[in-house]
Design an enzyme around this catalytic site. Structure first.
Site, PDB file in Angstrom:
ATOM      1  N   HIS A 125       4.047   8.326  13.295  1.00 50.72           N
ATOM      2  CA  HIS A 125       2.929   7.227  13.114  1.00 50.72           C
ATOM      3  C   HIS A 125       4.162   5.991  13.931  1.00 50.72           C
ATOM      4  O   HIS A 125       5.106   5.860  13.525  1.00 50.72           O
ATOM      5  CB  HIS A 125       2.058   6.218  12.714  1.00 50.72           C
ATOM      6  CG  HIS A 125       2.878   6.465  11.190  1.00 50.72           C
ATOM      7  ND1 HIS A 125       3.465   7.060  10.599  1.00 50.72           N
ATOM      8  CD2 HIS A 125       2.987   4.834  10.916  1.00 50.72           C
ATOM      9  CE1 HIS A 125       3.855   6.080   9.401  1.00 50.72           C
ATOM     10  NE2 HIS A 125       3.581   5.283   9.372  1.00 50.72           N
ATOM     11  N   HIS A 152       1.328  -1.258  -0.445  1.00 47.70           N
ATOM     12  CA  HIS A 152      -0.123  -0.162   0.012  1.00 47.70           C
ATOM     13  C   HIS A 152       0.405   1.229  -0.432  1.00 47.70           C
ATOM     14  O   HIS A 152       0.397   2.327  -0.162  1.00 47.70           O
ATOM     15  CB  HIS A 152      -1.308   0.191   1.247  1.00 47.70           C
ATOM     16  CG  HIS A 152      -0.199  -0.049   2.411  1.00 47.70           C
ATOM     17  ND1 HIS A 152       0.058  -0.680   3.667  1.00 47.70           N
ATOM     18  CD2 HIS A 152       0.000   0.873   3.259  1.00 47.70           C
ATOM     19  CE1 HIS A 152       1.191  -0.742   4.326  1.00 47.70           C
ATOM     20  NE2 HIS A 152       0.579   0.876   4.339  1.00 47.70           N
TER      21      HIS A 152
END
Length: 285
Positions: free
Chosen positions: A179, A115
């Site tokens: 993140h 992705h």
């Protein structure tokens, strides 16, 4: 101002794909859609995607920088496997240019990408193979990582190659911002897919609290002013300040440098705990 180059940097997240009802990240999705409209108007001849590999394509040998001469997209989430239309002659030319300039890039064939590359291509272009795409993997996951200065120099050299060809180029940087996915906080080299999935499931609740808006805003401000020295420092402190996944900001710096070092204007910043990521979109004027 260059008329033959458009740069778009955008966060990606598997959580965005799992959010099939679009319950979260509304501001981010709206800005991404606006960027996609600009991309459609720009109508590039070729697309360069600087992306990180989530230890899928590169496990046994991990290059700091690579150029794919051919590549496919792995089946992931609700998406089937697919192909990328990689213009091999242009990709080889990029490899040869980088090698001549002193960058020992890995030339890759038939690599499977996840992705990190698929999401921005689908979001900005609509389909995987609608435009010729050259994936340029940058090591953002497996230490040791390339330094911020080397990343900026690498991106600038890709930009010099783009100067030499008669092509309208869309340059994409994808990843981050802050993140810390559980699977990147440990060395998953020897783990099975089941073990990796368990680590992710066990750590997701805690990962929601690891977004760092202060660091994210520093990155976006440095991109807006194209402050290379600030960006180098932010890259080199990314893991400590923004989490393991924040190392992907290398792709933003490479893309901005490849675009000629023009300021990149933030369109949105939205922390999305449900996606465990500080989500942003920035693009050249």
């Amino acid at each position: 101002m260059r008329s033959d180059r458009l740069v778009v940097c955008a966060s990606h997240s598997p959580g965005k794909e799992r959010d099939v009802e679009h319950a979260f990240g509304h501001r981010f999705r709206s800005a991404l859609a606006a960027a996609a409209e600009d991309v459609q108007r720009f109508d590039p001849d070729v697309v360069i995607v600087f992306g990180g590999d989530h230890r899928r394509a590169f496990r046994h040998v991990v290059p700091a920088f690579a150029v794919a001469l051919s590549a496919s997209i792995l089946a992931e989430g609700g998406h089937p496997a697919g192909g990328l239309d990689v213009p091999s002659h242009v990709a080889r030319g990029l490899c040869e240019h980088l090698l001549a300039a002193g960058f020992d890039v890995a030339a890759c064939r038939d690599i499977g990408l996840d992705h990190a590359f698929a999401q921005p291509v689908r979001d900005l272009l609509g389909e995987l193979a609608v435009k010729p795409v050259i994936p340029v993997p940058v090591n953002c996951a497996t230490a040791p990582l390339p330094t911020g200065r080397r990343v900026a120099e690498f991106g600038a050299e890709v930009g010099r190659f783009l100067d030499s060809i008669d092509e309208r180029a869309l340059v994409i940087g994808t990843g981050g911002l802050s993140h810390s996915p559980p699977s990147l906080e440990v060395d998953t080299y020897a783990l099975t897919d089941d073990e990796r999935a368990r680590i992710i499931a066990d750590g997701m609740a805690e990962a929601r609290n690891k977004i760092r808006p202060d660091w994210d805003h520093e990155v976006l401000d440095a991109m807006l002013h194209w402050d290379v020295e600030a960006l180098i420092g932010l890259v080199d402190s990314a893991h400590a300040r923004g989490g393991a996944g924040a190392n992907e900001v290398r792709t933003w710096v490479a893309a901005g440098a490849a675009g000629g070092g023009r300021p990149l204007t933030p369109l949105v910043y939205e922390p999305v705990p449900e996606w465990i990521t500080g989500m942003a979109v920035a693009m050249s004027a």
